[in-house]
Design an enzyme around this catalytic site. Structure first.
Site, short mmCIF file in Angstrom:
data_model
loop_
_atom_site.label_atom_id
_atom_site.label_comp_id
_atom_site.label_asym_id
_atom_site.label_seq_id
_atom_site.Cartn_x
_atom_site.Cartn_y
_atom_site.Cartn_z
N ARG A 118 65.08 54.15 52.03
CA ARG A 118 64.94 55.56 51.59
C ARG A 118 65.28 55.78 50.12
NH1 ARG A 118 67.25 56.48 56.74
NH2 ARG A 118 65.56 56.77 58.24
N LYS A 140 56.26 58.08 37.69
CA LYS A 140 55.14 58.09 38.64
C LYS A 140 54.98 56.69 39.18
CE LYS A 140 52.03 61.75 37.19
NZ LYS A 140 50.69 62.04 36.63
N GLU A 182 45.61 54.89 25.86
CA GLU A 182 46.66 55.87 26.19
C GLU A 182 47.38 56.32 24.91
OE1 GLU A 182 46.67 57.05 29.17
OE2 GLU A 182 46.45 55.49 30.70
N LYS A 224 55.75 61.23 25.45
CA LYS A 224 55.77 61.22 26.92
C LYS A 224 57.12 61.73 27.43
CE LYS A 224 54.44 59.36 31.16
NZ LYS A 224 53.65 58.43 31.92
N GLU A 234 54.89 67.38 37.45
CA GLU A 234 53.51 67.77 37.12
C GLU A 234 53.06 69.07 37.79
OE1 GLU A 234 50.65 64.52 36.52
OE2 GLU A 234 49.13 65.84 37.35
N ARG A 238 52.58 68.46 32.22
CA ARG A 238 52.40 67.01 32.41
C ARG A 238 50.96 66.64 32.76
NH1 ARG A 238 56.30 62.51 35.36
NH2 ARG A 238 54.90 60.78 34.90
N ASN A 242 46.77 63.49 31.72
CA ASN A 242 45.65 62.91 32.46
C ASN A 242 44.31 63.14 31.78
OD1 ASN A 242 47.26 61.93 34.59
ND2 ASN A 242 47.39 64.00 35.42
N HIS A 245 41.32 61.04 32.71
CA HIS A 245 41.66 60.25 33.89
C HIS A 245 40.83 60.64 35.12
CE1 HIS A 245 44.92 58.91 31.38
NE2 HIS A 245 45.50 58.22 32.34
N HIS A 249 39.27 57.64 36.66
CA HIS A 249 39.59 57.14 38.00
C HIS A 249 38.31 56.99 38.84
CE1 HIS A 249 44.10 58.52 37.90
NE2 HIS A 249 43.88 57.42 37.24
N HIS A 262 42.06 49.90 33.45
CA HIS A 262 42.42 51.32 33.49
C HIS A 262 42.18 51.98 32.12
CE1 HIS A 262 44.55 54.99 34.54
NE2 HIS A 262 45.33 54.82 33.48
P1 NAD Z 1 48.23 45.32 34.50
O1 NAD Z 1 49.54 45.64 35.03
O2 NAD Z 1 47.16 44.88 35.43
O3 NAD Z 1 48.40 44.23 33.35
C1 NAD Z 1 47.25 43.76 32.68
C2 NAD Z 1 47.18 42.22 32.70
O4 NAD Z 1 48.08 41.70 31.72
C3 NAD Z 1 47.57 41.59 34.02
O5 NAD Z 1 46.75 40.48 34.25
C4 NAD Z 1 49.01 41.14 33.75
O6 NAD Z 1 49.42 40.08 34.57
C5 NAD Z 1 48.90 40.71 32.33
N1 NAD Z 1 50.14 40.72 31.55
C6 NAD Z 1 51.15 41.61 31.61
N2 NAD Z 1 52.01 41.40 30.63
C7 NAD Z 1 51.56 40.34 29.93
C8 NAD Z 1 52.02 39.67 28.79
N3 NAD Z 1 53.08 40.09 28.10
N4 NAD Z 1 51.32 38.59 28.35
C9 NAD Z 1 50.19 38.19 29.00
N5 NAD Z 1 49.70 38.82 30.06
C10 NAD Z 1 50.37 39.88 30.53
O7 NAD Z 1 47.60 46.56 33.69
P2 NAD Z 1 48.25 47.70 32.76
O8 NAD Z 1 47.16 48.12 31.86
O9 NAD Z 1 49.53 47.29 32.23
O10 NAD Z 1 48.54 48.88 33.80
C11 NAD Z 1 47.50 49.53 34.47
C12 NAD Z 1 48.05 50.23 35.68
O11 NAD Z 1 49.00 51.21 35.25
C13 NAD Z 1 47.02 50.94 36.50
O12 NAD Z 1 47.23 50.67 37.86
C14 NAD Z 1 47.29 52.42 36.22
O13 NAD Z 1 46.94 53.24 37.30
C15 NAD Z 1 48.76 52.41 35.99
N6 NAD Z 1 49.26 53.54 35.19
C16 NAD Z 1 50.33 54.21 35.67
C17 NAD Z 1 50.87 55.25 34.93
C18 NAD Z 1 52.10 55.94 35.43
O14 NAD Z 1 52.47 56.97 34.85
N7 NAD Z 1 52.77 55.43 36.43
C19 NAD Z 1 50.31 55.61 33.70
C20 NAD Z 1 49.20 54.89 33.25
C21 NAD Z 1 48.68 53.85 34.00
N1 GLY Z 2 50.13 58.85 33.06
C1 GLY Z 2 50.25 60.22 33.41
C2 GLY Z 2 51.63 60.65 33.71
O1 GLY Z 2 52.57 59.90 33.68
O2 GLY Z 2 51.83 61.80 34.01
#
Ligand code: NAD
Ligand code: GLY
Length: 359
Positions: A118, A140, A182, A224, A234, A238, A242, A245, A249, A262
């Site tokens: 939890r 998030k 971003e 941010k 949000e 906030r 997006n 997005h 998405h 992404h």
């Molecule tokens: P990812 O996590 O898939 O990483 C991209 C690639 O880079 C992967 O293959 C990973 O293994 C590799 N990698 C990571 N660090 C590395 C490094 N230092 N050297 C070499 N390779 C490395 O993609 P991302 O772009 O980091 O994240 C995308 C995700 O984030 C999506 O799922 C998206 O929905 C999410 N997201 C969440 C929020 C939030 O607020 N929580 C905001 C924006 C995006």
């Molecule tokens: N990436 C959008 C948020 O964190 O609200």
């Protein structure tokens, strides 16, 4: 090292930004309450950085879980691998999970921390540009569903965020570009002068210039943090984070998770939002061209895949989290450097935008 703060009352936390931070126990030790730590990473990042990060947690009983790499694994099934590791190693309620990797690892580890017994603590150690400027900050967390991106999740804030910009030296160029989508977003929604700075500095960022990168990361995290501090869950401002997005998405879901990065989907989606904003008379054609030029300079797509249809977009956008009581709401640019979330646009204008991009 720079320290920023996300101000959320008793859930406030620091963001440490600098070089050579990964193995530093002084940064993380104050943010671990119990004796156990579980580092969650993936098979790409583990060989690069896991051993170094373990040294930062040398004072604790530390286990690790290594997940398969990719957006297609951001699922409830993969989440179970984290719970398996925690239960097999008898982690209790005072354990701390550590997310070491990009946004996929950060979102899944945070969600596992929100659910395990939890709710337990977690620390973000983001290693992609996208996760350093966006996903590691703000709490998030979640996973994808076959019918919609990030549809299962929770708000769960980390105890601290450690951004070691040296990790970006191993990041593939396409992933650096994806993170820039971003970064550009913060300028477009909130900070017109930052747009001017980016126009001058995108090339240096793509060349991995450490000082330019550090400035872009600090600026993005401070915007941010400010927005999350005003609206953690949000209910208002906030949502502006997006921009692009809802369209993006839809692209990610339609193409199969992982086939469009992404950040790439967000770039194309932002161009669609900019086009619609111009049709409503809120920004000029020149401002749309300026936005497009920034994404091109960042090495990002400026249009959705040619295979998509307007009907597909509309059906996928209808499951967006900003849809309220059946009303599609979009983040649009009210000016260059300012945004609104609105359902107050004629459907004919959205149709024209879809036709413009999908013809
Ligand atoms: P990812 O996590 O898939 O990483 C991209 C690639 O880079 C992967 O293959 C990973 O293994 C590799 N990698 C990571 N660090 C590395 C490094 N230092 N050297 C070499 N390779 C490395 O993609 P991302 O772009 O980091 O994240 C995308 C995700 O984030 C999506 O799922 C998206 O929905 C999410 N997201 C969440 C929020 C939030 O607020 N929580 C905001 C924006 C995006
Ligand atoms: N990436 C959008 C948020 O964190 O609200």
């Amino acid at each position: 090292m720079k320290t920023l703060s996300v101000d959320l009352g008793e859930r406030s936390y620091p963001i440490f930004i600098g070089r050579g931070l990964l193995g530093n126990p002084e940064l993380v030790t104050p943010y671990v309450r119990g004796k156990q730590v579980c580092i969650v990473t993936n098979e790409t990042v583990a060989p690069l950085y896991l051993e170094k990060v373990k040294t930062a947690f040398a004072g604790f009983k530390t286990d690790s879980v290594i997940l398969p790499d990719g957006e297609s694994f951001k699922t409830l099934e993969t989440l179970n691998l984290i719970f398996d590791g925690l239960l097999k190693n008898k982690h209790n309620r005072t354990t701390t999970l550590v997310a070491l990797g990009g946004g996929v690892i950060g979102d899944m580890t945070g969600f596992a921390a929100a659910c395990y017994q939890r709710g337990v603590d977690f620390i973000q150690i983001p290693t992609t540009l996208l996760s350093q400027v966006d996903s590691s900050v703000g709490g998030k967390t979640g996973v994808n569903h076959a019918l919609g991106k990030n549809m299962i999740g929770a708000f769960h804030q980390p105890n601290c965020v450690v951004i070691d910009t040296d990790t970006l030296t191993t990041l593939p160029a396409a992933e650096l570009s994806a993170g820039l989508a971003e970064v550009i977003k913060y300028g477009l929604i909130y900070d017109k002068p930052f747009i001017g700075w980016l126009e001058q500095n995108v090339a240096a960022i793509r060349n991995n210039d450490p000082e330019t990168l550090a400035y872009a990361i600090e600026k993005s995290c401070s915007t941010k943090a400010e927005i999350v501090g005003q609206d953690e869950k949000e209910t208002g401002v906030r949502a502006l984070l997006n921009l692009g997005h809802t369209f993006g998405h839809a692209i990610e879901t339609s193409q199969g998770y992982g086939n469009w990065l992404h950040g790439e989907a967000v770039a194309a989606g932002t161009m669609m939002a900019a086009d619609l904003s111009a049709r409503l008379g809120w920004i000029t054609a020149e401002e749309v061209a300026r936005t497009e030029a920034m994404f091109v300079a960042a090495g990002l797509p400026i249009a959705p895949p040619a295979s998509m249809t307007a009907e597909e977009f509309k059906s996928l956008m209808a499951v967006d989290k900003k849809v309220l009581d059946g009303n599609l709401r979009l983040v649009l640019l009210s000016a260059l450097g300012a945004a609104v979330v609105t359902s107050d646009f004629p459907m004919t204008a959205l149709d024209q935008t879809l036709q413009h991009f999908l013809k």
